[in-house]
Scaffold this motif. Structure first.
Motif, mmCIF file in Angstrom:
data_model
loop_
_atom_site.group_PDB
_atom_site.id
_atom_site.type_symbol
_atom_site.label_atom_id
_atom_site.label_comp_id
_atom_site.label_asym_id
_atom_site.label_seq_id
_atom_site.Cartn_x
_atom_site.Cartn_y
_atom_site.Cartn_z
ATOM 1 N N PHE A 149 0.810 -1.205 0.000
ATOM 2 C CA PHE A 149 0.000 0.000 0.000
ATOM 3 C C PHE A 149 0.855 1.272 0.000
ATOM 4 O O PHE A 149 2.065 1.233 0.234
ATOM 5 N N VAL A 150 0.183 2.382 -0.243
ATOM 6 C CA VAL A 150 0.729 3.703 0.032
ATOM 7 C C VAL A 150 0.037 4.202 1.302
ATOM 8 O O VAL A 150 -1.191 4.125 1.413
ATOM 9 N N PHE A 151 0.831 4.697 2.260
ATOM 10 C CA PHE A 151 0.302 5.107 3.554
ATOM 11 C C PHE A 151 0.478 6.605 3.778
ATOM 12 O O PHE A 151 1.368 7.240 3.209
ATOM 13 N N ARG A 152 -0.359 7.135 4.644
ATOM 14 C CA ARG A 152 -0.271 8.529 5.092
ATOM 15 C C ARG A 152 -0.181 8.545 6.615
ATOM 16 O O ARG A 152 -1.047 7.993 7.308
ATOM 17 N N LEU A 153 0.868 9.163 7.141
ATOM 18 C CA LEU A 153 1.070 9.288 8.577
ATOM 19 C C LEU A 153 0.876 10.740 8.988
ATOM 20 O O LEU A 153 1.448 11.651 8.387
ATOM 21 N N ASP A 154 0.089 10.949 10.039
ATOM 22 C CA ASP A 154 -0.025 12.263 10.649
ATOM 23 C C ASP A 154 0.854 12.264 11.893
ATOM 24 O O ASP A 154 0.477 11.691 12.920
ATOM 25 N N PRO A 155 2.049 12.864 11.835
ATOM 26 C CA PRO A 155 2.950 12.817 12.992
ATOM 27 C C PRO A 155 2.368 13.471 14.240
ATOM 28 O O PRO A 155 2.754 13.128 15.362
ATOM 29 N N ALA A 156 1.439 14.401 14.057
ATOM 30 C CA ALA A 156 0.856 15.091 15.204
ATOM 31 C C ALA A 156 -0.004 14.167 16.048
ATOM 32 O O ALA A 156 -0.078 14.308 17.272
ATOM 33 N N THR A 157 -0.656 13.211 15.400
ATOM 34 C CA THR A 157 -1.550 12.291 16.108
ATOM 35 C C THR A 157 -1.019 10.859 16.165
ATOM 36 O O THR A 157 -1.501 10.055 16.965
ATOM 37 N N GLY A 158 -0.055 10.544 15.289
ATOM 38 C CA GLY A 158 0.445 9.181 15.198
ATOM 39 C C GLY A 158 -0.440 8.261 14.384
ATOM 40 O O GLY A 158 -0.170 7.059 14.265
ATOM 41 N N VAL A 159 -1.505 8.798 13.810
ATOM 42 C CA VAL A 159 -2.441 7.982 13.025
ATOM 43 C C VAL A 159 -1.853 7.717 11.644
ATOM 44 O O VAL A 159 -1.413 8.635 10.949
ATOM 45 N N VAL A 160 -1.849 6.449 11.252
ATOM 46 C CA VAL A 160 -1.380 6.055 9.919
ATOM 47 C C VAL A 160 -2.477 5.270 9.227
ATOM 48 O O VAL A 160 -3.102 4.391 9.826
ATOM 49 N N ASP A 161 -2.749 5.610 7.974
ATOM 50 C CA ASP A 161 -3.819 4.965 7.220
ATOM 51 C C ASP A 161 -3.349 4.670 5.796
ATOM 52 O O ASP A 161 -2.584 5.451 5.221
ATOM 53 N N PRO A 162 -3.824 3.561 5.204
ATOM 54 C CA PRO A 162 -3.553 3.336 3.777
ATOM 55 C C PRO A 162 -4.400 4.285 2.942
ATOM 56 O O PRO A 162 -5.579 4.491 3.231
ATOM 57 N N VAL A 163 -3.785 4.873 1.912
ATOM 58 C CA VAL A 163 -4.515 5.778 1.032
ATOM 59 C C VAL A 163 -4.618 5.236 -0.388
ATOM 60 O O VAL A 163 -5.488 5.661 -1.149
#
Length: 300
Positions: A149-163
C-alpha cells in the motif's frame, strides 16, 4: 522545445563505488547531497564545496528513499527496520527516531520512498523489496498484511492509514505543485505483472486524507520509473533504464538525459537549486538544468 539542460552543461560523475545508489536528498543547510548505497548498508554524503564524499552512517539498516520535513529534518525509509524514521542530528552522532513501523497491529513490508506534504503529513510507499529472501536490501521476512500500500502518517496524532491499495508494488512518489494529485510509480513487473511498470496518478481530496480516481499517467521505457521529482512547471523528472526522462504534465516525453547505467532516482539541489543529482547503480551524477524543484504548496 528548448532544452531543459543548461546551455553547455555536461553530465558529471561525482562519485563511484555504490552497488545500488538510491534515495537522494539535497540538504541546503549543509550544501550537501545525502543518499544511500542500499546493499552495502550505508548512507553517503557528498559535500558540494569540497567535492568529497564521506560515509555519513554505516550499518544504517538498509535505508532507501528520503526527503525533508517542514523543519528541514531528514525523513527516510528503512528497509531493515521496516519503518519510516527521522534523523535527529545533522552530524549523525545520534540515532534516527522511528516515526512509524506498523499499521493496524502489523509491520510494514519495507517502506521505500517518502514525501512530506505542506501540512506536515508523511506519505510513503511499502513494496516488499526489503523483506526479499535474497537479503540484498534488508532482512528476509514474511509480509504481515496482504498487498503493498501507500500510507499517510499524521505525525501530530500518530495515526497512519492506507490511502492507495490498488497497486502491485508502489515505489516512487511525488505530489503535483498544488498537492491535488499524487503520482506513484508501480514496479510490480518484478512480481510478474508485466503491465506494472508505469506511473499512476490519483486525485487527493481537499483534506489531503484520501486518494481516488487512480489512472495510468505514463508508461516509462526502457526499464521503468523508480524515483522521480516534479519541477516548478509541473514536469516530472523520472529515472529509467538508460536515462532521466522529463515528462510533461500530461505524460509525454519532453527530453531524455542519457546516463551510462541504470538510474534509480533524482533530486534537485545546489546553490541555485538547478542542479539535477542522479543516483544510479554505481555512481552519483550531476547536470545543470534550467529549472528547479517545485516548492511545497502553501500550508492549508
Amino acid at each position: 522545445m528548448t532544452s531543459l539542460i543548461f546551455d553547455g552543461a555536461a553530465l558529471e560523475t561525482l562519485y563511484t563505488g555504490t552497488e545500488w545508489g538510491e534515495g537522494p536528498v539535497w540538504i541546503g543547510a549543509l550544501d550537501s547531497l545525502r543518499w544511500s548505497d542500499i546493499p552495502n548498508d550505508r548512507i553517503l554524503q557528498y559535500d558540494e564545496a569540497s567535492g568529497e564524499t564521506r560515509v555519513f552512517r554505516a550499518g544504517a539498516e538498509f535505508t532507501n528513499g528520503r526527503t525533508l520535513d517542514l523543519e528541514g529534518r531528514v525523513v527516510q525509509c528503512s528497509h531493515g527496520r521496516r519503518s519510516v524514521e527521522r534523523e535527529t542530528s545533522v552530524d549523525g552522532s545520534t540515532p534516527p527516531q522511528t516515526l512509524v513501523d506498523r499499521w493496524n497491529g502489523v509491520r510494514f513490508n519495507s517502506p521505500n520512498d517518502v514525501v512530506v506534504a505542506s501540512d506536515g503529513t508523511v506519505w510513503f510507499t511499502d513494496p516488499p523489496y526489503g523483506i526479499d529472501p535474497s537479503e540484498r536490501e534488508g532482512h528476509a521476512a514474511e509480509p504481515e498484511y496482504e498487498g503493498c500500500f501507500v500510507f499517510r502518517l499524521d505525525p501530530a496524532t500518530g495515526v497512519v492509514d492506507p490511502v492507495i491499495t490498488d497497486m502491485i508494488h508502489p515505489n516512487g512518489l511525488a505530489f503535483s505543485r498544488d498537492e491535488k494529485t499524487l503520482f506513484v510509480s508501480d514496479t510490480g513487473f518484478y512480481a510478474g505483472s508485466a503491465a506494472a511498470r508505469h506511473i499512476r496518478a490519483y486525485d487527493v481530496d481537499v483534506r489531503g486524507a484520501t486518494c481516488s480516481n487512480g489512472r495510468e499517467f505514463a508508461v516509462v521505457r526502457p526499464g521503468a520509473s523508480d524515483g522521480f521529482r516534479v519541477d516548478v512547471e509541473g514536469r516530472i523528472w523520472t529515472s529509467s533504464e538508460d536515462s532521466v526522462q522529463v515528462l510533461s504534465s500530461t505524460g509525454e516525453v519532453l527530453e531524455r538525459i542519457p546516463i551510462p547505467e541504470k538510474v534509480s532516482n533524482v533530486c534537485f539541489g545546489g546553490a541555485s537549486g538547478r542542479d539535477l543529482y542522479v543516483t544510479a547503480s554505481t555512481s552519483l551524477y550531476r547536470i545543470r538544468t534550467t529549472t528547479t524543484q517545485a516548492p511545497r504548496a502553501p500550508r492549508p
